[in-house]
Design an enzyme around this catalytic site. Structure first.
Site, PDB file in Angstrom:
ATOM      1  N   PRO A   1      -1.023  20.297 -40.068  1.00 37.08           N
ATOM      2  CG  PRO A   1      -0.598  22.221 -41.322  1.00 37.08           C
ATOM      3  CD  PRO A   1      -0.201  21.778 -39.998  1.00 37.08           C
ATOM      4  CD  GLU A   2      -1.710  13.749 -41.719  1.00 38.68           C
ATOM      5  OE1 GLU A   2      -1.050  13.013 -42.517  1.00 38.68           O
ATOM      6  OE2 GLU A   2      -2.114  13.701 -40.736  1.00 38.68           O
TER       7      GLU A   2
ATOM      8  CE  LYS B   1       3.568  16.780 -41.064  1.00 37.98           C
ATOM      9  NZ  LYS B   1       3.257  16.394 -39.598  1.00 37.98           N
TER      10      LYS B   1
ATOM     11  NE  ARG C   1       0.578  14.559 -32.487  1.00 35.19           N
ATOM     12  CZ  ARG C   1       0.660  15.072 -33.833  1.00 35.19           C
ATOM     13  NH1 ARG C   1       1.896  15.259 -34.365  1.00 35.19           N
ATOM     14  NH2 ARG C   1      -0.321  15.016 -34.630  1.00 35.19           N
TER      15      ARG C   1
ATOM     16  CG  ASN D   1      -1.733  11.114 -35.236  1.00 37.90           C
ATOM     17  OD1 ASN D   1      -1.126   9.826 -35.265  1.00 37.90           O
ATOM     18  ND2 ASN D   1      -1.986  11.826 -33.981  1.00 37.90           N
TER      19      ASN D   1
ATOM     20  NE  ARG E   1      18.185  19.547 -39.958  1.00 39.85           N
ATOM     21  CZ  ARG E   1      18.440  20.877 -40.074  1.00 39.85           C
ATOM     22  NH1 ARG E   1      19.440  21.199 -40.735  1.00 39.85           N
ATOM     23  NH2 ARG E   1      17.644  21.751 -39.888  1.00 39.85           N
TER      24      ARG E   1
END
Ligand SMILES: [Zn+2]
Length: 270
Positions: free
Chosen positions: A2-3, A52, A258, A162, A121
């Site tokens: 999932p984005e 995410k 990817r 992606n 982070r």
């Protein structure tokens, strides 16, 4: 995977469904049992996405639940309680509705300093009002790594996956293998603004549509895209098909494990 827009939608849905309500918290599968018990009976007081990552907080519980769905995770809210358990439910929240978490990469309780460290982070998230695009710029303009890889690095930018990375590069005509340090500040600011717009659209509609009005199926007299990802896009998973702008075939290559899709004709900057 999932984005970021999916996680922000999920946070919205959790807030709408549960904020202010005492929840029953359990781990039918058992892997989150001790942690779920600490939350059980407390009032859910917040749910937030950072990139995410999802963080859920409860009144009178100092720790927050941290969830990362990974490749296969789902967190699905269904009406009613006492529903039969289907599959491996790591965490279940109930109060009027039932939220079941399955297949997540991470589900853990973090102390406040651990939450801060986790968030520190992460790069800025275009979907957050408090995000500072210059934090990402600081990393990008000193890097020899291709911009296409930097956009997917969650320490540089939070929430871009992606699809958004391929599409924002196309829309801004940036050649994907351009080194970060060759992207101008002005170009980066344009890409950031575009990501904010595209991802907000994604939160609203629940799908990723990136084509401009003149390239929509009706405007071009072409059939809608047939792809299980849904959404009208310029290059993502369109290898070998004609570019909607110039007609040349869309290309694909593997970058950092990817698939990367782009149009070598339209993406000439950098
Ligand atoms: Zn093209």
């Amino acid at each position: 995977m999932p984005e970021g827009h999916t996680l922000h939608r999920l946070a919205d849905e959790l807030r709408t469904t549960y904020v202010g309500r005492a929840v029953t918290s359990s781990s039918p599968q058992g892997r989150f049992a001790a942690e779920a018990a600490r939350i059980d009976g407390h009032v859910l007081d917040g749910a937030e996405a950072w990139g995410k990552h999802l963080f859920v907080s409860f009144a009178d519980v100092p720790e927050q639940a941290h969830v990362h769905l990974g490749l296969y995770g789902t967190f699905v809210i269904s009406p009613g309680v006492d529903r039969p358990v289907v599959g491996q439910v790591r965490w279940r929240l109930e109060a009027g509705s039932t939220a079941d978490l399955r297949g997540a990469n991470t589900c853990e309780l973090l102390t406040p300093p651990e939450v801060d460290a986790r968030i520190a982070r992460l790069g800025p998230d275009p979907l957050r009002a408090d995000a500072d695009p210059d934090r990402a710029w600081h990393r990008i303009h000193r890097s020899t790594t291709p911009i296409a890889a930097l956009l997917m690095d969650q320490a540089v930018l939070g929430g871009v996956g992606n699809v958004y990375r391929a599409e924002v590069l196309f829309r801004n005509e940036v050649a994907p293998m351009t080194a970060g340090r060759r992207v101008t500040h002005k170009r980066w600011n344009a890409m950031w603004a575009d990501l904010v717009d595209l991802m907000r659209d994604g939160v609203r509609t629940g799908r990723i549509d990136t084509v401009r009005p003149e390239h929509e199926p009706e405007a071009m007299g072409r059939p809608p895209r047939a792809d299980d990802h849904g959404g009208e896009v310029y290059v993502y998973r369109r290898e070998g098909q004609a570019c909607l702008v110039c007609g040349m075939p869309v290309r694909r290559r593997v970058l950092a494990g990817r698939n990367l899709f782009w149009c070598p004709t339209c993406q000439h900057r950098g």
